[in-house]
Structure formats: C-alpha cells, structure tokens
Design a protein around this motif. Structure first.
Motif, mmCIF file in Angstrom:
data_model
loop_
_atom_site.group_PDB
_atom_site.id
_atom_site.type_symbol
_atom_site.label_atom_id
_atom_site.label_comp_id
_atom_site.label_asym_id
_atom_site.label_seq_id
_atom_site.Cartn_x
_atom_site.Cartn_y
_atom_site.Cartn_z
ATOM 1 N N LYS A 1 -8.553 -7.617 -9.518
ATOM 2 C CA LYS A 1 -9.065 -7.058 -10.766
ATOM 3 C C LYS A 1 -10.578 -7.008 -10.701
ATOM 4 O O LYS A 1 -11.222 -7.992 -10.339
ATOM 5 C CB LYS A 1 -8.607 -7.900 -11.952
ATOM 6 N N GLN B 1 -17.644 -8.336 -10.877
ATOM 7 C CA GLN B 1 -16.760 -9.492 -10.885
ATOM 8 C C GLN B 1 -15.430 -9.059 -10.279
ATOM 9 O O GLN B 1 -14.858 -8.051 -10.700
ATOM 10 C CB GLN B 1 -16.536 -9.987 -12.310
ATOM 11 N N VAL B 2 -14.960 -9.807 -9.284
ATOM 12 C CA VAL B 2 -13.672 -9.525 -8.662
ATOM 13 C C VAL B 2 -12.801 -10.762 -8.790
ATOM 14 O O VAL B 2 -13.202 -11.851 -8.387
ATOM 15 C CB VAL B 2 -13.812 -9.156 -7.164
ATOM 16 N N GLN B 3 -11.627 -10.581 -9.391
ATOM 17 C CA GLN B 3 -10.622 -11.646 -9.398
ATOM 18 C C GLN B 3 -9.627 -11.277 -8.308
ATOM 19 O O GLN B 3 -8.873 -10.316 -8.439
ATOM 20 C CB GLN B 3 -9.928 -11.768 -10.740
ATOM 21 N N TRP B 4 -9.675 -12.009 -7.213
ATOM 22 C CA TRP B 4 -8.859 -11.723 -6.047
ATOM 23 C C TRP B 4 -7.427 -12.186 -6.288
ATOM 24 O O TRP B 4 -7.191 -13.079 -7.109
ATOM 25 C CB TRP B 4 -9.446 -12.429 -4.823
ATOM 26 N N GLU C 1 -7.511 -2.690 -12.157
ATOM 27 C CA GLU C 1 -6.644 -3.441 -11.259
ATOM 28 C C GLU C 1 -6.221 -2.560 -10.097
ATOM 29 O O GLU C 1 -5.893 -1.389 -10.276
ATOM 30 C CB GLU C 1 -5.411 -3.941 -12.005
ATOM 31 N N TRP D 1 -19.060 -7.901 -20.091
ATOM 32 C CA TRP D 1 -18.237 -7.281 -19.061
ATOM 33 C C TRP D 1 -17.505 -6.068 -19.603
ATOM 34 O O TRP D 1 -17.066 -6.051 -20.749
ATOM 35 C CB TRP D 1 -17.233 -8.289 -18.500
ATOM 36 N N ARG E 1 -8.903 -16.544 -7.298
ATOM 37 C CA ARG E 1 -10.318 -16.833 -7.017
ATOM 38 C C ARG E 1 -11.197 -15.720 -7.581
ATOM 39 O O ARG E 1 -10.876 -14.551 -7.453
ATOM 40 C CB ARG E 1 -10.531 -16.950 -5.506
ATOM 41 N N ILE E 2 -12.316 -16.084 -8.210
ATOM 42 C CA ILE E 2 -13.218 -15.108 -8.836
ATOM 43 C C ILE E 2 -14.568 -15.155 -8.133
ATOM 44 O O ILE E 2 -15.136 -16.227 -7.918
ATOM 45 C CB ILE E 2 -13.396 -15.395 -10.335
ATOM 46 N N THR E 3 -15.079 -13.966 -7.771
ATOM 47 C CA THR E 3 -16.430 -13.852 -7.215
ATOM 48 C C THR E 3 -17.243 -12.930 -8.114
ATOM 49 O O THR E 3 -16.721 -11.960 -8.654
ATOM 50 C CB THR E 3 -16.422 -13.286 -5.780
ATOM 51 N N VAL E 4 -18.516 -13.263 -8.287
ATOM 52 C CA VAL E 4 -19.446 -12.438 -9.057
ATOM 53 C C VAL E 4 -20.632 -12.144 -8.146
ATOM 54 O O VAL E 4 -21.242 -13.067 -7.601
ATOM 55 C CB VAL E 4 -19.920 -13.151 -10.339
ATOM 56 N N ARG F 1 -14.393 -5.854 -12.567
ATOM 57 C CA ARG F 1 -15.147 -5.580 -13.793
ATOM 58 C C ARG F 1 -16.613 -5.463 -13.445
ATOM 59 O O ARG F 1 -17.118 -6.189 -12.597
ATOM 60 C CB ARG F 1 -15.007 -6.708 -14.804
#
Length: 101
Positions: free
Chosen positions: A28, A69-72, A42, A37, A76-79, A30
């Motif tokens: 996902k 922002q990526v929710q893998w 998705e 955000w 796990r979330i990376t910004v 954003r």
C-alpha cells in the motif's frame, strides 16, 4: 474538445527490482507532506473480470517536499523523501528511492 492546460504530471512508482515482481502484491502506497497523507493505492493482481491493475501506480504529488509511505506485504512500513521534480522512482524493499526518470 477540452484540453487540460493546468494539470501536473504524476509520479510513477515501481516497487522492488522487477516491474512484475509478485512479492509486492498487497503493498500500500501513500504520498504525504507535513504529516498529512493522501489516499492509499494498493498493488493488486486483478481489478475485475478479465482485467489487470498496473504494477506501477501513478501518484499525485502536491509539494516538492513530499514523502512516500509504503506498507509492504507483511506489515513493515517505510517512509522516504521523494526527489524533487521526479517523474518515475524505484523503491527498494529497505525504503531507499532512486530516480528512474
């Protein structure tokens, strides 16, 4: 015929190393700025009857200081900060971004 002369080009986002990598399904994305955000996009394998969603979504960028922002898959979330004036970026699984175009 209407011509949109004020529209801004979007940002194409590619996740992972390969454009059609099945491990990115369910991710996902954003785009945001200053803690606000935008809508979630998705990555899905199919959108409906005999159809396919793109594995490289086009996101709207509203500021030169935007973040992605990526929710893998797996949670796990990376910004990551987006490069200014980027048209296409590649995001690796550790969250690092490189400009493709």
């Amino acid at each position: 015929l209407y011509m949109n002369s004020t529209g801004k080009p979007g940002l194409r986002v590619r996740l992972g190393k390969e454009p059609k990598d099945p491990s990115i399904l369910g991710a996902k994305l954003r785009v945001g700025h200053a803690g606000r955000w935008g809508p979630v996009r998705e990555i899905r394998a199919g959108g409906g009857y005999l159809s396919q969603d793109s594995s490289m979504p086009v996101m709207a960028v509203f500021s030169t200081h935007s973040e992605l922002q990526v929710q893998w898959p797996g949670g796990r979330i990376t910004v990551s900060a987006l490069p200014a004036n980027a048209r296409e970026v590649v995001v690796s699984s550790d969250g690092s971004i490189r400009m493709s175009r």
